[in-house]
Design an enzyme around this catalytic site. Sequence first.
Site, PDB file in Angstrom:
ATOM      1  CG  HIS A 127      17.414 -20.234 -28.959  1.00  0.00           C
ATOM      2  ND1 HIS A 127      18.527 -19.652 -28.394  1.00  0.00           N
ATOM      3  CD2 HIS A 127      17.546 -20.035 -30.290  1.00  0.00           C
ATOM      4  CE1 HIS A 127      19.276 -19.118 -29.338  1.00  0.00           C
ATOM      5  NE2 HIS A 127      18.701 -19.338 -30.496  1.00  0.00           N
ATOM      6  CG  ASP A 157      19.390 -20.073 -25.108  1.00  0.00           C
ATOM      7  OD1 ASP A 157      18.705 -21.074 -25.363  1.00  0.00           O
ATOM      8  OD2 ASP A 157      19.638 -19.174 -25.936  1.00  0.00           O
ATOM      9  CB  SER A 235      21.366 -19.931 -32.343  1.00  0.00           C
ATOM     10  OG  SER A 235      20.895 -18.690 -31.944  1.00  0.00           O
TER      11      SER A 235
END
Length: 316
Positions: A127, A157, A235
Amino acid sequence: MAPADTARMKQNLGQFIRTPFGSAVLGGAVVGVLGWIAIAAGWVDGSTTHNRTVISQPPLTRTASQDSGGLSVDDIYKKDGPGVVFVQSQITQNVPSVFGFAQKEQSTATGSGFVIDTKGDILTNNHVVAGAHNITVKIGKGSPVKATVVGRDPSSDIALLHVDVNSSELHPLTLGNSSDAQVGDPVVAIGNPFGLDRTVTSGIVSALQRQISAPNGFSIDHVIQTDASINPGNSGGPLINSAGQVIGINSQIETGGGNGSVGVGFAEPINTAKDIVQQLLSNGQVQHAYLGIEGADLSKQVAQALNLPTSQGVLV
């Protein structure tokens, strides 16, 4: 589960409702021309109770100790910090204008990643780079360099990037065994929250065997929960144990309705990532098996509407 890419996460303020505990966010930050930060959310369900024996382990300390069996936060930061990178993705989106016509808007997504070998391969969250047409990676204090996508897997992901730089500039992190993690183990997170590059935070493994959802709806299992502070921009960064080994990829946080960390973060297990990386390096894509059906509790009203002989069971 559903096929990959059937519901890709949108980069613009796309938000999902997390049940039953509130909202969770993916740790990447997106800054557009309007100055907003887009936060996409997943949700965590079905934690499993485990009878585990917590291994006695010296806590992480700010400075090294001769009696300690583990590394200090300082030691880990000096050892692994140079291998954590700052990822920027240029994204073009079609957004409605005040006159109802779609217009293109440029935005920049920021996140983290870490070097896994001396060839220039970098692991991050999908993402962080989804929908990007231009990706750059900043290694250490150097200038940003262009990165290419080796492959990505929306269902886990995870994305694998590659940069062409001299091997002397690369500091690969050691990948550990996430199956060895125990509740209470000290951990460190290194990343770029809100664009603040190579920020380090520390905490413990708060729980194991959590489950989160990838942006496309696929379930990700064996997730590590931690109270190390993780925020948008973390992230794709590493969750590191006291031996300086990566045991997870920081991916989502529980926000309690806000936008920042409340001490409940989630890292995908590195053992899952290892398998994904091998498939991406070999084939450029990942194959997932799924059943392709959905089930719901059979209610009396549904049974009557379908003229079923029973009002108990599961409707497939």
